[in-house]
Scaffold this motif. Structure first.
Motif, PDB file in Angstrom:
ATOM      1  N   GLY A 260     -16.583   5.593 -17.853  1.00  0.00           N
ATOM      2  CA  GLY A 260     -15.861   6.614 -18.726  1.00  0.00           C
ATOM      3  C   GLY A 260     -14.636   7.249 -17.854  1.00  0.00           C
ATOM      4  N   GLY A 261     -14.533   6.909 -16.640  1.00  0.00           N
ATOM      5  CA  GLY A 261     -13.410   7.483 -15.815  1.00  0.00           C
ATOM      6  C   GLY A 261     -12.116   6.642 -16.412  1.00  0.00           C
ATOM      7  N   TRP A 262     -10.941   7.225 -15.827  1.00  0.00           N
ATOM      8  CA  TRP A 262      -9.694   6.568 -16.151  1.00  0.00           C
ATOM      9  C   TRP A 262      -8.980   5.949 -14.829  1.00  0.00           C
ATOM     10  CZ3 TRP A 262      -7.893   5.988 -21.239  1.00  0.00           C
ATOM     11  CH2 TRP A 262      -8.562   6.882 -22.234  1.00  0.00           C
ATOM     12  N   ARG A 263      -8.313   4.743 -15.078  1.00  0.00           N
ATOM     13  CA  ARG A 263      -7.752   4.423 -13.821  1.00  0.00           C
ATOM     14  C   ARG A 263      -6.140   3.938 -14.107  1.00  0.00           C
ATOM     15  NH1 ARG A 263     -10.664  -0.226 -10.216  1.00  0.00           N
ATOM     16  NH2 ARG A 263     -11.600   1.811  -9.570  1.00  0.00           N
ATOM     17  N   ILE A 264      -5.419   4.287 -13.302  1.00  0.00           N
ATOM     18  CA  ILE A 264      -4.183   3.956 -13.429  1.00  0.00           C
ATOM     19  C   ILE A 264      -3.677   2.749 -12.257  1.00  0.00           C
ATOM     20  CG2 ILE A 264      -3.204   5.877 -11.944  1.00  0.00           C
ATOM     21  CD1 ILE A 264      -0.642   5.975 -13.734  1.00  0.00           C
ATOM     22  N   PHE A 265      -2.938   1.889 -12.836  1.00  0.00           N
ATOM     23  CA  PHE A 265      -2.454   0.907 -11.789  1.00  0.00           C
ATOM     24  C   PHE A 265      -0.926   1.240 -11.709  1.00  0.00           C
ATOM     25  CE2 PHE A 265      -6.065  -0.945 -13.803  1.00  0.00           C
ATOM     26  CZ  PHE A 265      -6.794  -1.407 -12.812  1.00  0.00           C
ATOM     27  N   TYR A 275      -1.194  -0.480  -6.381  1.00  0.00           N
ATOM     28  CA  TYR A 275      -2.071   0.599  -6.169  1.00  0.00           C
ATOM     29  C   TYR A 275      -2.878   0.834  -7.584  1.00  0.00           C
ATOM     30  CZ  TYR A 275       0.440   1.856  -1.854  1.00  0.00           C
ATOM     31  OH  TYR A 275       1.129   1.941  -0.793  1.00  0.00           O
ATOM     32  N   TYR A 276      -4.192   1.425  -7.218  1.00  0.00           N
ATOM     33  CA  TYR A 276      -4.867   1.929  -8.489  1.00  0.00           C
ATOM     34  C   TYR A 276      -5.313   3.346  -7.782  1.00  0.00           C
ATOM     35  CZ  TYR A 276      -9.295   0.597  -6.067  1.00  0.00           C
ATOM     36  OH  TYR A 276     -10.213   0.492  -5.325  1.00  0.00           O
ATOM     37  N   ALA A 291      -4.677   0.407  -2.353  1.00  0.00           N
ATOM     38  CA  ALA A 291      -4.137  -1.024  -2.405  1.00  0.00           C
ATOM     39  C   ALA A 291      -5.060  -1.805  -3.280  1.00  0.00           C
ATOM     40  CB  ALA A 291      -3.479  -1.513  -1.216  1.00  0.00           C
ATOM     41  N   LEU A 292      -4.765  -2.664  -4.215  1.00  0.00           N
ATOM     42  CA  LEU A 292      -5.495  -3.545  -4.868  1.00  0.00           C
ATOM     43  C   LEU A 292      -5.628  -4.815  -3.975  1.00  0.00           C
ATOM     44  CD1 LEU A 292      -4.413  -3.597  -8.559  1.00  0.00           C
ATOM     45  CD2 LEU A 292      -6.662  -3.265  -7.735  1.00  0.00           C
TER      46      LEU A 292
END
Length: 459
Positions: A260-265, A275-276, A291-292
């Motif tokens: 349910g969370g949001w991830r930005i790359f 990054y994320y 860093a990915l």
């Protein structure tokens, strides 16, 4: 087995919580942390990215992941367009079952009034469709097209355009597909409120609100805006380093995770990293950028397509099993003085050793979509100081979360990787034949070390 640097202990994290409210401390988690979530049994979540390369803007690689962190190469140099340039590729899974790319067709130095389109049935092999000239008078550059599918099913591309009067001042425009083949487009409409000098505008919709993440080309920060309609007007409410991501950031892409969370790359082109960052309060606050693994420094500007696909693990519950290492096939989980280790177990092992290598798999104590593991004494496998051990259930929610693991697909047939429920991105893995819960580092060795095959119980 490769030596790895030590990871911070659970006690270290708990010490950092000393100043937190008691309620937060009792949960055993830092503010803003999330819980891992599983797709339906027998299914898997799959995230796909198609970045161009830091060393080559003439082709793209395709990577996939089941946890949005540990991306694995599906195919290198998967697509090279006729123009021999592809940058800022955005990927879409369309209702016709095909995957579509739209992308910048030229280098950043060139005048470029077209955006490109390609299609694939399997994400690995792509066919060029066409280059589309964006119909804006006095257009200088059309860059960074981003797919956006609205809640009514309409397919749109948000493209950053500049005019010949000032070729480096970009404004986001919306193109709407007027046929299902994605070959005809409406006239471009500027997104009201975001205004000039913004590039790489990426949209998501949550409820009835449109959320825009867009790079300010003067400050080099990613800004945040909202609107009640797709065309705007948008109100930019967060500027500067509002999220703690830093400057010289571009190419944002935002997805909603299983939990349910949001991830930005985003592309940290200023320092060469990718990054994320995660938010669990609908974009108000964000975790520190991370860093990915593996692809950071290799991948450039991409977007993410998320799917639920068949073939994921479906571990049985209320059964006894032993767990064999996928890459050390004579070694099995074994409870040794309350610690989980990985000794050799054979038919000639003692009855006590076989019993210590046999566990009952039950529905997750904190979430029935996950699994928990109980030994013959009734103690449960849980992590403590990120070390796997067996303890009696103390009735707390912290214990239940520590003792719950989410099944992810392993590296070999029938194998499973077990992701920590309350520390997503950390997996049960063997290290010097001890079992730990460590963060995935993106390497094939880690994936093998964290893959285990449930087999007929020794006892």
């Amino acid at each position: 087995m490769t030596t790895r640097p030590p990871t911070p202990s659970r006690r270290t994290l708990l010490r950092a919580m000393a100043a937190l409210p008691a309620s937060a401390a009792l949960m055993g988690e830092l503010p803003g942390t999330a819980l891992a979530a599983a797709p339906p049994s027998g299914s898997a979540t799959r995230y796909t990215i198609v970045p161009f390369l830091n060393s080559n803007d003439g082709t793209v690689n395709v990577y996939q992941s089941d946890d949005a962190t540990d991306f694995r190469l599906l195919k290198s140099s998967a697509y090279t367009p006729p123009s021999s340039r592809i940058r800022d590729a955005s990927v879409l899974k369309h209702t016709d079952g095909f995957y579509y790319l739209t992308y910048t067709t030229h280098t950043w130095q060139d005048v470029s009034t077209t955006i490109g389109f390609a299609r694939s049935s399997d994400r690995a092999n792509w066919t060029f469709l066409y280059d589309y000239t964006v119909p804006i008078a006095n257009l200088s550059r059309a860059w960074a097209p981003e797919w956006f599918v609205d809640s009514d099913g309409s397919v749109n591309v948000i493209v950053s355009c500049s005019l010949t009067s000032n070729e480096w001042i970009f404004t986001p425009y919306r193109l709407r597909a007027t046929n299902s083949a994605l070959t005809a487009w409406s006239s471009p409409v500027a997104l009201s409120g975001i205004g000039a000098n913004h590039i790489d505008t990426y949209l998501v919709k949550s409820g009835s609100t449109y959320h825009a993440f867009t790079k300010n080309e003067t400050t080099k920060y990613i800004e945040y805006a909202t609107a009640s309609s797709l065309n705007g007007p948008y109100t930019i409410s967060r500027t500067g380093d509002w999220a703690g991501w830093g400057s010289y950031r571009e190419g944002p892409s935002v997805i909603q995770l299983d939990n349910g969370g949001w991830r930005i790359f985003f592309d940290g082109y200023g320092d060469g990293s990718y990054y994320y960052s995660d938010s669990y309060d609908t974009f108000a606050t964000w975790s520190a950028p991370t860093a990915l693994p593996v692809i950071s420094g290799t991948a450039r500007h991409f977007t993410v397509v998320k799917e639920t696909v068949s073939g994921g693990p479906s571990p049985a519950r209320n059964v006894t099993r032993s767990f064999r290492s996928a890459n050390y096939t004579t070694r099995y989980w074994q409870n040794q003085s309350s610690l989980l280790n990985l000794p050799v177990v054979t038919g000639s092992s003692t009855s006590a050793e076989k019993a210590a290598s046999t566990f009952t798999v039950v529905a997750g104590l904190a979430d029935p979509s996950g699994c928990s593991f109980r030994d013959s004494s009734g103690a449960y496998l849980r992590h403590w100081d990120f070390r796997a051990r067996f303890d009696a259930h103390d009735g707390t929610s912290t214990f239940a979360k520590d003792a719950t693991f989410i099944a992810r697909t392993g590296t070999s047939s029938g194998s499973i990787r077990w992701e920590s429920y309350n520390y997503p991105g950390r997996y049960l893995r063997h290290y010097d034949y001890q079992l730990r819960v460590d963060p995935a580092d993106g390497t094939e060795l880690f994936r093998q070390d964290s893959s285990f095959v449930p087999v007929t119980a020794w006892a």
